[in-house]
Design an enzyme around this catalytic site. Structure first.
Site, mmCIF file in Angstrom:
data_model
loop_
_atom_site.group_PDB
_atom_site.id
_atom_site.type_symbol
_atom_site.label_atom_id
_atom_site.label_comp_id
_atom_site.label_asym_id
_atom_site.label_seq_id
_atom_site.Cartn_x
_atom_site.Cartn_y
_atom_site.Cartn_z
ATOM 1 N N ASP A 86 0.643 -0.998 0.144
ATOM 2 C CA ASP A 86 -0.051 -0.079 -0.155
ATOM 3 C C ASP A 86 0.866 1.304 -0.183
ATOM 4 O O ASP A 86 1.742 1.112 0.624
ATOM 5 C CB ASP A 86 -0.949 -0.165 1.116
ATOM 6 C CG ASP A 86 -2.083 1.113 1.318
ATOM 7 O OD1 ASP A 86 -2.804 0.813 0.491
ATOM 8 O OD2 ASP A 86 -1.662 2.244 1.760
ATOM 9 N N ASN A 121 -1.973 13.328 -3.633
ATOM 10 C CA ASN A 121 -2.931 13.814 -4.516
ATOM 11 C C ASN A 121 -3.347 14.975 -4.144
ATOM 12 O O ASN A 121 -3.604 16.066 -5.100
ATOM 13 C CB ASN A 121 -4.284 13.096 -4.467
ATOM 14 C CG ASN A 121 -4.353 11.618 -5.394
ATOM 15 O OD1 ASN A 121 -3.749 11.630 -6.475
ATOM 16 N ND2 ASN A 121 -4.982 10.562 -4.759
ATOM 17 N N ASP A 132 -1.595 9.705 -10.200
ATOM 18 C CA ASP A 132 -1.847 8.621 -11.316
ATOM 19 C C ASP A 132 -0.567 8.218 -11.692
ATOM 20 O O ASP A 132 -0.223 6.871 -11.921
ATOM 21 C CB ASP A 132 -2.551 9.100 -12.541
ATOM 22 C CG ASP A 132 -4.124 9.079 -12.198
ATOM 23 O OD1 ASP A 132 -4.516 8.650 -10.977
ATOM 24 O OD2 ASP A 132 -4.665 9.534 -12.846
ATOM 25 N N GLU A 190 -4.673 2.380 -4.181
ATOM 26 C CA GLU A 190 -3.367 2.387 -4.080
ATOM 27 C C GLU A 190 -2.875 1.321 -3.487
ATOM 28 O O GLU A 190 -1.551 1.181 -3.326
ATOM 29 C CB GLU A 190 -3.046 3.655 -3.382
ATOM 30 C CG GLU A 190 -3.315 3.609 -1.672
ATOM 31 C CD GLU A 190 -4.378 4.091 -1.480
ATOM 32 O OE1 GLU A 190 -4.592 4.669 -0.282
ATOM 33 O OE2 GLU A 190 -5.355 4.534 -2.367
#
Length: 711
Positions: free
Chosen positions: A586, A594, A603, A629
């Site tokens: 993770d 973000n 992304d 993620e």
């Protein structure tokens, strides 16, 4: 082919080194034990396997190749090694055999040739009849030489691509079928002799019921096969003999006389073998030579907007392309003439004179054809129709994000070859199976053949085909019965099933589709029709599988595909008592990435994470985006301690990557992970996931940026 993956099984260090140095960019993975080899082959991802008969336990079951492996094989074996598999079966499975004492230089040359054939970059090379008798024909370049001398501004001077490909494919198929006829000529004439003997016994009154049924089967096989080899009259005669022997018994003198006449007529019809049209010699493009086959595929990007071209080229470069930009059609044509590109991306709005359309025509009609994709702001229906007429493979509207554009390029290139696809054919006539093998060999699809339907289920589960081809009339079990068995199992409900049938009456066709058939081809089949129908099915399978199995952002497996792949590896691990580790990874503080850098950078972080894992881990390891993620990695043959070491190495490299946009301060990202081991921490995927997820949360609690094993 960029960075071909080569599996080296039982090879000495010197030969592995020769392969690494002799094939540009090659990644050579050594394997010694046969148990390791089976797992590695089953995982797939290999462009070539080079095996020595010194590998422990190498036998026919291993050489028949497990599900998941679809590449060519180069086998180094002593003449005394039979290995329990015949030369024809080796040929059908794409295995090229060389003496074990051959020089390393020759091994490298053969490996180059197989790689170029397997990647569809050098289909003009030929191989010995021992390995692939269907590839002896060469291809024509008459049209190529003529088109290169014309002016690109005159679209009417370019030969249509479809006409060139049709003529080329026809010559290749005719030559392949002629080779198979020569192989089975004696077998077919032996069947004719058995029909002559049955006709004589019928006239003498000594033909019993078993003999009559045997003659009917022989006539049925001949009716279905000789027409494929070009004997239409012979097929019709054999069909009449089949009906005669299938009729009620006893037969009268007139029928006995007719049977003898038909058997004699069949022999005369087959006396002169089919004459295959000579295949004109084809000039080998420079870019298709084995020395150049290992280079990165060239993508030519032509756009008057230099910024757009540059962004697309940068994205393509990151995915293994040698991307080159140009600002005019003249530059594009000059570059395409220097070396054949893998694909061309162009804006037809660069020139209003029609030169762009003429250039598409020229590129599409080359031999081999160059895939052309159009990226343009012109969006009228008339433009789309005209581009399609000229042979373009895709039409993309501006503006399109560079990743989406390169995705389209990769889809087109993947669509242009059947390499890696698997077809399973069941027919009791070896001549028909051999003809199919010869016809499908140039496509790159791997054909698994089965002559005894009683072994159908075991073979189906082992092969795991993309398309299933069934004969209708077979001893013991009919194709219709096999199709019903397939459709009754939920695992195979979506498997395309194509029938070969000599019976085309309404009742038979209705029975085929009622059993679950997707399509049928009449026996004797026309070569081009059979290949086209199989290709169409394979293309749809790839499209559906890509949509269903692949994560759109990263290109790695999605959760559904991961569950299937890990399930197969767990089954293999249990059967072989081998370790398997499952890791749950993770990204750390991903929401902050973000929020701070934007979703575009987020992304890119996810894409680079996938690329880091797939590049650093073995090709047989399963890498999947589980969601958001979170990633899942399965490593067959690795215990959890070894898996932690490998993932920590990935983590060290990943945290050093700079992620930034528009010159802003770069962001560095890490990940945390937990690793569980089969069967100590769980006996199935759900149990392993829960255990690894618990270790992941422990890693987060200890400060993130680390990978911990369960316990």
């Amino acid at each position: 082919m960029s960075s071909p993956r080569i599996l080296a099984a039982g090879l000495p260090d010197a030969l592995r080194a020769a392969l690494s140095s002799g094939i540009a960019g090659a990644r050579v993975h050594p394997v010694s034990a046969s148990a390791d080899l089976l797992a590695v082959l089953a995982a797939g991802g290999w462009d070539l396997a080079v095996m020595s008969d010194t590998v422990d336990g190498l036998d026919s079951s291993l050489l028949r190749l497990p599900t998941g492996f679809h590449g060519p094989v180069l086998l180094l074996a002593s003449p005394a090694s039979s290995l329990g598999i015949s030369a024809p079966e080796m040929a059908a499975r794409g295995i090229r055999r060389l003496p074990s004492t051959v020089d390393a230089e020759i091994v490298v040359q053969e490996a180059r040739a197989l790689l170029s054939i397997g990647s569809n970059e050098s289909t003009e090379s030929t191989e010995s009849t021992e390995s692939t008798e269907s590839t002896e024909s060469t291809e024509s370049t008459e049209s190529t030489e003529s088109t290169e001398s014309t002016e690109s501004t005159e679209s009417t001077a370019f030969r249509p691509a479809a006409e060139s490909e049709e003529r080329e494919d026809g010559a290749r198929m005719a030559s392949a079928v002629a080779v198979v006829w020569e192989r089975f000529r004696d077998v077919i004439f032996a069947r004719v002799a058995s029909l002559e003997a049955a006709a004589l016994a019928l006239r003498e009154g000594t033909l019993d019921g078993e003999g009559r049924r045997g003659a009917e089967r022989e006539a049925h096989k001949l009716a279905g096969s000789v027409g494929t080899f070009g004997f239409a009259e012979g097929s019709a005669i054999a069909r009449e003999l089949e009906h005669l022997f299938a009729g009620p018994s006893p037969r009268g003198p007139a029928d006995a006389l007719r049977a003898g006449e038909l058997a004699g007529a069949l022999r005369r019809a087959l006396e002169n073998g089919p004459v295959a049209p000579p295949a004109p010699a084809r000039q080998v493009p420079a870019s298709a030579s084995p020395e150049r086959a290992a280079r990165r595929p060239v993508l030519l990007v032509a756009d008057a907007d230099g910024e757009t071209a540059g962004l697309v080229a940068a994205e393509a470069g990151g995915r293994g392309f040698d991307a080159r930009t140009m600002g005019s059609l003249a530059e594009l044509r000059a570059a395409a003439e220097r070396e054949a590109p893998a694909a061309v991306l162009m804006d037809i709005g660069m020139d209003a004179s029609g030169d762009a359309l003429a250039l598409i025509d020229w590129l599409s009609s080359r031999t081999p054809a160059v895939p052309v994709l159009v990226l343009t702001a012109l969006g009228s229906f008339a433009d789309r129709v005209e581009v399609a007429r000229r042979g373009a493979c895709a039409y993309l509207a501006k503006p399109s994000p560079p990743p989406r554009v390169v995705d389209a390029v990769q889809r087109v290139l993947h669509r242009s070859t059947e390499a890696g696809s698997c077809v399973m054919a069941v027919d009791d006539d070896p001549a028909v199976l051999a003809a199919m093998a010869a016809l499908l060999a140039p496509t790159g699809a791997l054909l698994h053949t089965l002559g005894d339907p009683l072994h159908f289920w075991d073979t189906l589960e082992r092969v795991n085909p993309d398309v299933l081809v069934l004969d209708v009339d077979m001893p013991h079990l009919s194709g219709i019965e096999l199709c019903r068995v397939v459709r009754n199992d939920p695992r195979w409900t979506s498997l395309p099933v194509l029938f070969l049938t000599a019976r085309t009456d309404d009742a038979t066709i209705q029975a085929l589709f009622a059993a679950g058939a997707d399509d049928y081809v009449r026996k004797p089949f026309v070569a081009a029709e059979l290949v086209t129908r199989i290709r169409n099915r394979l293309e749809r399978v790839r499209l559906h599988r890509s949509l269903a199995d692949t994560d759109g952002l990263t290109g790695v497996a999605n959760r559904r595909r991961c569950e299937e792949s890990v399930g197969r590896l767990l089954h293999l691990a249990a059967r072989q008592s081998r370790p398997l580790s499952l890791a749950v990874l993770d990204l750390d503080h991903f929401k902050q990435v973000n929020d701070r850098a934007g979703h575009a950078v987020g992304d890119e972080v996810i894409r680079r994470m996938a690329k880091q894992l797939t590049g650093a881990l073995r090709a047989e390891d399963v890498v999947a985006r589980w969601g958001g993620e979170e990633f899942v990695v399965a490593m067959f043959g690795s215990d959890k301690d070894a898996a932690v070491v490998r993932l920590e190495s990935c983590l060290r490299h990943f945290r050093e990557i700079d992620f930034a946009e528009n010159g802003e301060e770069p962001v560095h990202v890490s990940f945390s992970g937990g690793v569980a081991q089969f069967v100590a921490d769980g006996a199935d995927l759900n149990a392993l996931y829960r255990a690894a997820d618990g270790a992941l949360y422990l890693a987060k609690a200890q400060g993130r940026d680390r990978v911990l094993p369960v316990g």
